[in-house]
Design a protein around this motif. Structure first.
Motif, short mmCIF file in Angstrom:
data_model
loop_
_atom_site.label_atom_id
_atom_site.label_comp_id
_atom_site.label_asym_id
_atom_site.label_seq_id
_atom_site.Cartn_x
_atom_site.Cartn_y
_atom_site.Cartn_z
N ILE A 1 0.84 -1.20 0.00
CA ILE A 1 0.00 0.00 0.00
C ILE A 1 0.87 1.25 0.00
O ILE A 1 0.62 2.21 -0.75
CB ILE A 1 -0.94 -0.01 1.23
N GLU A 2 1.91 1.24 0.82
CA GLU A 2 2.83 2.39 0.85
C GLU A 2 3.50 2.60 -0.50
O GLU A 2 3.60 3.73 -1.00
CB GLU A 2 3.90 2.17 1.92
N ARG A 3 3.92 1.51 -1.12
CA ARG A 3 4.58 1.57 -2.41
C ARG A 3 3.64 2.14 -3.48
O ARG A 3 4.03 2.97 -4.31
CB ARG A 3 5.05 0.18 -2.81
N ASP A 4 2.36 1.71 -3.45
CA ASP A 4 1.40 2.17 -4.44
C ASP A 4 1.06 3.64 -4.24
O ASP A 4 0.78 4.37 -5.20
CB ASP A 4 0.14 1.32 -4.38
N MET A 5 1.05 4.11 -2.99
CA MET A 5 0.81 5.52 -2.71
C MET A 5 1.91 6.38 -3.32
O MET A 5 1.65 7.42 -3.93
CB MET A 5 0.75 5.76 -1.20
N VAL A 6 3.15 5.92 -3.18
CA VAL A 6 4.28 6.66 -3.76
C VAL A 6 4.18 6.68 -5.27
O VAL A 6 4.42 7.70 -5.92
CB VAL A 6 5.61 6.04 -3.30
N SER A 7 3.81 5.52 -5.85
CA SER A 7 3.68 5.44 -7.30
C SER A 7 2.60 6.37 -7.83
O SER A 7 2.75 6.98 -8.89
CB SER A 7 3.37 4.00 -7.72
N SER B 1 3.87 -3.91 -16.92
CA SER B 1 3.63 -3.69 -18.34
C SER B 1 4.76 -2.87 -18.95
O SER B 1 5.16 -3.10 -20.10
CB SER B 1 2.30 -2.97 -18.55
N TYR B 2 5.26 -1.92 -18.20
CA TYR B 2 6.37 -1.10 -18.68
C TYR B 2 7.62 -1.97 -18.89
O TYR B 2 8.31 -1.85 -19.92
CB TYR B 2 6.65 0.02 -17.68
N ILE B 3 7.90 -2.84 -17.93
CA ILE B 3 9.03 -3.75 -18.07
C ILE B 3 8.82 -4.67 -19.27
O ILE B 3 9.75 -4.94 -20.05
CB ILE B 3 9.23 -4.56 -16.78
N SER B 4 7.60 -5.17 -19.44
CA SER B 4 7.28 -6.05 -20.56
C SER B 4 7.51 -5.35 -21.90
O SER B 4 8.11 -5.91 -22.82
CB SER B 4 5.83 -6.52 -20.46
N ASN B 5 7.05 -4.11 -22.02
CA ASN B 5 7.22 -3.36 -23.26
C ASN B 5 8.70 -3.09 -23.55
O ASN B 5 9.14 -3.14 -24.71
CB ASN B 5 6.45 -2.04 -23.19
N THR B 6 9.46 -2.82 -22.49
CA THR B 6 10.90 -2.61 -22.65
C THR B 6 11.57 -3.88 -23.14
O THR B 6 12.45 -3.86 -24.01
CB THR B 6 11.53 -2.17 -21.31
N MET B 7 11.14 -5.01 -22.59
CA MET B 7 11.70 -6.30 -22.99
C MET B 7 11.38 -6.60 -24.45
O MET B 7 12.25 -7.07 -25.21
CB MET B 7 11.09 -7.38 -22.08
N LYS B 8 10.16 -6.33 -24.88
CA LYS B 8 9.75 -6.56 -26.26
C LYS B 8 10.55 -5.66 -27.21
O LYS B 8 10.92 -6.07 -28.31
CB LYS B 8 8.26 -6.32 -26.43
N ARG C 1 0.76 -3.75 -9.25
CA ARG C 1 2.00 -3.35 -9.94
C ARG C 1 1.89 -3.48 -11.45
O ARG C 1 2.88 -3.52 -12.16
CB ARG C 1 3.16 -4.22 -9.42
N GLU C 2 0.65 -3.53 -11.96
CA GLU C 2 0.44 -3.79 -13.39
C GLU C 2 1.12 -2.74 -14.27
O GLU C 2 1.72 -3.08 -15.31
CB GLU C 2 -1.05 -3.84 -13.70
N THR C 3 1.05 -1.48 -13.89
CA THR C 3 1.65 -0.43 -14.71
C THR C 3 3.15 -0.64 -14.86
O THR C 3 3.70 -0.55 -15.97
CB THR C 3 1.38 0.96 -14.11
N VAL C 4 3.81 -0.94 -13.74
CA VAL C 4 5.26 -1.15 -13.77
C VAL C 4 5.60 -2.42 -14.55
O VAL C 4 6.53 -2.44 -15.36
CB VAL C 4 5.81 -1.22 -12.34
N ILE D 1 9.89 -3.64 -7.09
CA ILE D 1 9.19 -4.77 -7.67
C ILE D 1 10.02 -6.02 -7.48
O ILE D 1 11.24 -6.02 -7.67
CB ILE D 1 8.88 -4.54 -9.17
N GLU D 2 9.36 -7.10 -7.06
CA GLU D 2 10.01 -8.39 -6.84
C GLU D 2 9.77 -9.25 -8.08
O GLU D 2 8.65 -9.63 -8.37
CB GLU D 2 9.42 -9.07 -5.60
#
Length: 305
Positions: free
Chosen positions: A74-80, A293-300, A288-291, A91-92
């Motif tokens: 929850i704390e992590r998502d608030m910061v995001s 997906s961002y990693i996935s797009n970078t990988m692609k 963490r879907e936004t993060v 992200i783990e």
């Protein structure tokens, strides 16, 4: 309640010792011990117990651990949420060994170039191990071999890489037909290669590994009985053993880098039924879907180059 105390408790549960938990957090062992002691005083329960050089969580510590993870999420998502123009937070990410050396390094370089404030912790393991850790919410996402069963509806996946099955053999150990070219692509497995598989010592890619099941499927489909020499779940080690002339093997044509100095014949089977698919898997309900997906797009983007 100080979230830093909870982070140290979580690190301690993962690392199993004060020293390793301190190292993973960039703290001193004394600082971690003080954090755990302060948390115990706040809660009113003993949370850890020493066992030789290791430290384990007590029953009370195990009970609060899921809630600690939830509070930190929850704390992590608030910061995001406050940094919508920039990816941030921790992200783990669980990753199989071949992706750790093949797909991931360049992906991390691209992420670093984008200057996002991401703290990515990588967890190595087998596909089965990482899949189970995802189900228990121990990991946010995993990069693994596609499982040999239907993926549950509550999980979301994307294919990030596909690798054909290939026969590998030591240099100059295959029939003369293949001696001129180190790498050959075929669509059907010819009789002479079937005979090689039947007669020579076979180094098996672990049949319990999800990628290894493709090898078992191929041998069964083609009614090929092999003379098994050994079995292991480490593609790098298999290539070294084959290079040493100890036998031949069927493995995915993984992206590499392959062990330095190996000199192999590689017969690539271009048959999609036996492709090993590497997937990025996470829960559909993850915060963490936004993060991810961002990693996935970078990988692609890296794979497309």
């Amino acid at each position: 309640m100080n979230s830093d105390f909870l982070k140290s408790l979580l690190a301690l549960s993962q690392e199993g010792s004060i020293a390793q938990a301190a190292q993973s957090q960039g703290l001193t062992a004394t600082a971690v011990s003080q954090r755990i002691k302060a948390l115990e005083e706040q809660i009113g329960f003993s949370l850890t117990i020493r066992s030789g050089k290791t430290v384990q969580l007590t029953e009370a510590g195990q009970r609060i651990l899921p809630h600690a993870k939830q509070l930190l999420d929850i704390e992590r998502d608030m910061v995001s949420a406050l940094n919508q123009g920039q990816m941030s937070g921790r992200i783990e990410l669980g990753i199989i060994s071949t992706a750790m050396t093949g797909i991931i390094p360049q992906t991390l370089c691209l992420l670093q170039d984008d200057q996002h404030d991401l703290d990515i912790k990588l967890h190595p393991g087998t596909s089965k191990q990482l899949y189970n850790r995802l189900l228990t919410n121990d990991l946010d996402a995993v990069i693994i071999s596609a499982p040999p069963f239907p993926i549950p509806k509550e999980l979301k996946y994307e294919i990030v890489n596909q690798e054909p099955l290939c026969l590998i053999a030591a240099h100059n150990s295959l029939p003369n037909t293949y001696a001129k070219t180190p790498h050959t692509k075929i669509t059907k497995f010819p009789p002479d290669l079937r005979q090689e598989l039947r007669q020579k010592p076979f180094i098996r890619y672990d049949h319990n590994a999800w990628g290894g099941k493709l090898v078992s499927n191929f041998l069964q489909d083609n009614k090929i009985m092999v003379q098994e020499f050994c079995e292991l779940d480490a593609l790098e080690a298999i290539t070294v053993l084959v290079h040493s002339g100890l036998g031949i093997s069927l493995i995915p044509d993984w992206q590499g880098p392959w062990p330095e100095g190996v000199n192999l014949h590689k017969i690539i089977l271009d048959d999609t039924r036996y492709y090993r698919k590497t997937i990025l898997l996470r829960k559909r309900s993850t915060a963490r879907e936004t993060v991810i997906s961002y990693i996935s797009n970078t990988m692609k983007h890296h794979q497309a180059k």
